[in-house]
Motif scaffolding. Structure first.
Motif, PDB file in Angstrom:
ATOM      1  N   GLN A   1     -12.752   8.033 -40.544  1.00  0.00           N
ATOM      2  CA  GLN A   1     -14.129   7.983 -40.633  1.00  0.00           C
ATOM      3  C   GLN A   1     -14.672   8.540 -39.459  1.00  0.00           C
ATOM      4  O   GLN A   1     -15.788   9.571 -39.664  1.00  0.00           O
ATOM      5  CB  GLN A   1     -14.859   6.834 -41.086  1.00  0.00           C
TER       6      GLN A   1
ATOM      7  N   LYS B   1     -13.539  10.423 -37.259  1.00  0.00           N
ATOM      8  CA  LYS B   1     -13.130  11.780 -36.870  1.00  0.00           C
ATOM      9  C   LYS B   1     -13.795  12.991 -37.790  1.00  0.00           C
ATOM     10  O   LYS B   1     -14.173  13.612 -37.382  1.00  0.00           O
ATOM     11  CB  LYS B   1     -11.305  11.905 -37.151  1.00  0.00           C
ATOM     12  N   GLN B   2     -14.208  12.365 -39.025  1.00  0.00           N
ATOM     13  CA  GLN B   2     -14.808  13.006 -39.736  1.00  0.00           C
ATOM     14  C   GLN B   2     -16.284  13.268 -39.240  1.00  0.00           C
ATOM     15  O   GLN B   2     -16.736  14.548 -39.318  1.00  0.00           O
ATOM     16  CB  GLN B   2     -14.854  12.675 -41.321  1.00  0.00           C
ATOM     17  N   ARG B   3     -16.840  12.244 -38.601  1.00  0.00           N
ATOM     18  CA  ARG B   3     -18.181  12.215 -38.319  1.00  0.00           C
ATOM     19  C   ARG B   3     -18.268  13.371 -37.156  1.00  0.00           C
ATOM     20  O   ARG B   3     -19.082  14.127 -36.707  1.00  0.00           O
ATOM     21  CB  ARG B   3     -18.606  11.025 -37.876  1.00  0.00           C
TER      22      ARG B   3
ATOM     23  N   ALA C   1     -16.034  15.804 -36.757  1.00  0.00           N
ATOM     24  CA  ALA C   1     -16.000  17.320 -37.162  1.00  0.00           C
ATOM     25  C   ALA C   1     -17.320  17.703 -37.804  1.00  0.00           C
ATOM     26  O   ALA C   1     -17.512  18.831 -37.881  1.00  0.00           O
ATOM     27  CB  ALA C   1     -14.736  17.275 -38.460  1.00  0.00           C
ATOM     28  N   ARG C   2     -18.215  16.781 -38.024  1.00  0.00           N
ATOM     29  CA  ARG C   2     -19.414  17.229 -38.406  1.00  0.00           C
ATOM     30  C   ARG C   2     -20.575  17.449 -37.166  1.00  0.00           C
ATOM     31  O   ARG C   2     -21.657  17.701 -37.673  1.00  0.00           O
ATOM     32  CB  ARG C   2     -19.875  16.205 -39.388  1.00  0.00           C
ATOM     33  N   GLY C   3     -20.034  17.172 -36.013  1.00  0.00           N
ATOM     34  CA  GLY C   3     -20.934  17.592 -34.864  1.00  0.00           C
ATOM     35  C   GLY C   3     -21.692  16.370 -34.370  1.00  0.00           C
ATOM     36  O   GLY C   3     -22.287  16.480 -33.183  1.00  0.00           O
ATOM     37  N   GLU C   4     -21.128  15.173 -34.760  1.00  0.00           N
ATOM     38  CA  GLU C   4     -21.825  13.924 -33.922  1.00  0.00           C
ATOM     39  C   GLU C   4     -21.047  14.017 -32.475  1.00  0.00           C
ATOM     40  O   GLU C   4     -19.950  14.406 -32.311  1.00  0.00           O
ATOM     41  CB  GLU C   4     -21.586  12.751 -34.729  1.00  0.00           C
TER      42      GLU C   4
END
Length: 92
Positions: free
Chosen positions: A19, A21-23, A25-28
């Motif tokens: 989770q 890692k996905q955040r 990848a979205r630029g966080e």
């Protein structure tokens, strides 16, 4: 002797690591997520591990730090401490 600099986020489960890692990848921001979620003492430094030499970290993390590409979030990487997301930002 080689030296590297890296930062990481340590969490208890692979699902939590995925989770985060996905955040990322979205630029966080890595440091912000590390401060909020990492269970490692490095969390207060945004996950920064400082200067690392081969053999200082557990084997699975050492392999990422010294063999994987720079400036990429690697993981989740399992160790006896939990699941890590690792980003190497310098290697000499």
């Amino acid at each position: 002797m080689p030296v590297a600099m890296a930062r990481h986020i340590l969490v208890k489960t692979a699902a939590e690591a995925e989770q985060l890692k996905q955040r990322l990848a979205r630029g966080e921001d890595f440091a912000t997520l590390a401060r909020k979620h990492s269970t490692c003492g490095s969390a207060k430094r945004g996950g920064d591990l400082g200067e690392i030499r081969p053999g200082q970290m557990v084997r699975s993390i050492d392999a990422v730090i010294f063999k994987k590409p720079l400036n990429v979030v690697h993981g989740p990487v399992k160790s006896q401490f939990g699941y890590h997301l690792v980003q190497v930002y310098f290697r000499d």
